[in-house]
Design an enzyme around this catalytic site. Structure first.
Site, short mmCIF file in Angstrom:
data_model
loop_
_atom_site.label_atom_id
_atom_site.label_comp_id
_atom_site.label_asym_id
_atom_site.label_seq_id
_atom_site.Cartn_x
_atom_site.Cartn_y
_atom_site.Cartn_z
N LYS A 57 -100.76 -31.46 -74.02
CA LYS A 57 -101.02 -30.06 -73.70
C LYS A 57 -100.76 -29.84 -72.22
O LYS A 57 -100.71 -30.78 -71.44
CB LYS A 57 -102.47 -29.70 -74.03
CG LYS A 57 -102.72 -29.55 -75.54
CD LYS A 57 -104.11 -29.08 -75.87
CE LYS A 57 -104.55 -27.81 -75.21
NZ LYS A 57 -103.66 -26.65 -75.41
N GLY A 58 -100.61 -28.57 -71.86
CA GLY A 58 -100.53 -28.25 -70.43
C GLY A 58 -99.20 -27.74 -69.95
O GLY A 58 -99.04 -27.48 -68.77
N GLY A 79 -98.32 -24.95 -70.34
CA GLY A 79 -98.69 -23.63 -69.83
C GLY A 79 -99.55 -23.69 -68.58
O GLY A 79 -99.91 -22.66 -68.03
N GLU A 85 -108.71 -26.30 -70.47
CA GLU A 85 -108.59 -26.49 -71.92
C GLU A 85 -109.32 -27.75 -72.37
O GLU A 85 -110.02 -27.75 -73.38
CB GLU A 85 -107.11 -26.60 -72.31
CG GLU A 85 -106.36 -25.28 -72.20
CD GLU A 85 -104.87 -25.38 -72.45
OE1 GLU A 85 -104.27 -24.35 -72.75
OE2 GLU A 85 -104.31 -26.48 -72.31
C1 A5P Z 1 -101.43 -24.35 -71.97
O1 A5P Z 1 -101.78 -25.04 -70.83
C2 A5P Z 1 -100.98 -25.31 -73.01
O2 A5P Z 1 -101.77 -26.42 -73.23
C3 A5P Z 1 -100.71 -24.61 -74.34
O3 A5P Z 1 -101.77 -24.69 -75.22
C4 A5P Z 1 -99.57 -25.27 -74.93
O4 A5P Z 1 -98.60 -25.33 -73.91
C5 A5P Z 1 -99.02 -24.54 -76.15
O5 A5P Z 1 -98.44 -23.35 -75.72
P1 A5P Z 1 -97.63 -22.42 -76.69
O6 A5P Z 1 -98.56 -21.98 -77.77
O7 A5P Z 1 -97.20 -21.29 -75.80
O8 A5P Z 1 -96.48 -23.20 -77.21
#
Ligand code: A5P
Length: 231
Positions: A101-102, A104, A110
């Site tokens: 994750k991450g 985003g 999270e």
């Molecule tokens: C945010 O930091 C991330 O952990 C998101 O949960 C992960 O990148 C999934 O993102 P999308 O749903 O936009 O693919």
């Protein structure tokens, strides 16, 4: 073969399925990213029709979205034990439900919210399902800005090909917590648990995007239907 244009509707399908896990009175961890955005929008509609839940957001962006939809919010410090966190993922290892994750940028909050939840429900489209984590998806690592260049060198010694993440302005990205993110590319990861511990032990590293033994259930929307995976 999954066509790119089908992905948003699969994300939405997984999100709507996740609503079935929500019950009146719950405190919910609200993840971040484009998949969870669909979930939060649908949750907002339910709240407007009378559903009583409280949300704990994992990013400023999620907090803005949820409060705009009338979802009551609390800080994690005000409600330490949550019933359920719903979040997306960048990769899901099907055999273990370990995650990356991450991408985003919200991995620290999270993870804090997820580990304080009785259950973590992950919603993804089928493009996120993998046999082994890593490969084309880097492991995001949140680092202290002070002397980040030296932290990057230590990450290289662990076999990573690290890249400091830049924001839209071309400068080093600053997370909600005021840190930087280094995207660490590895070949396919044989032992994600050990790698997570090694990365975490690097001086300057605050947290990693490897979520080991945290997800309880994954809802994956595939072109031929929804699949539920449990740990
Ligand atoms: C945010 O930091 C991330 O952990 C998101 O949960 C992960 O990148 C999934 O993102 P999308 O749903 O936009 O693919």
């Amino acid at each position: 073969m999954l066509e790119q244009e089908k992905i948003p509707s699969l994300k939405k399908e997984a999100s709507l399925k996740a609503l079935e896990f929500v019950q009146d009175g719950m405190t919910l961890g609200l993840g971040s990213g484009s998949t969870v955005k669909f979930f939060i929008e649908a949750l907002g509609e339910r709240v407007q029709k009378g559903l009583k839940i409280t949300g704990v957001p994992t990013s400023k962006e999620t907090a803005r979205l949820a409060s705009g939809l009338g979802i009551p919010l609390l800080e994690l410090s005000a409600k330490k034990k949550l019933d359920l966190t719903i979040d997306g993922a960048d990769q899901v290892e099907v055999s273990t439900l370990n995650l990356i994750k991450g991408l985003g940028g919200a991995l620290l909050r999270e993870k804090l919210v997820a580990v304080n939840s009785a259950r973590m429900l992950v919603i993804v489209d089928e493009s996120k399902l993998v046999d082994r984590l890593g490969g084309k998806c880097p492991v995001p690592v949140e680092v202290v800005p002070f002397g980040w260049q030296t932290t990057v060198e230590r990450l290289e010694h662990l076999g990573a090909e690290p890249h400091l993440r830049l924001g839209g302005d071309g400068q080093a990205l600053i997370t909600d917590g005021g840190h930087h993110i280094v995207d660490c590319h590895f070949a396919l990861i044989e032992d994600a648990k050990t790698l997570a511990l090694e990365l975490k032990s690097v001086v300057g590293v605050i947290e990693t995007g490897l979520f080991i033994s945290i997800a309880s259930t994954v809802i994956a929307a595939k072109q031929d239907g929804i699949v539920r995976l449990d740990r």
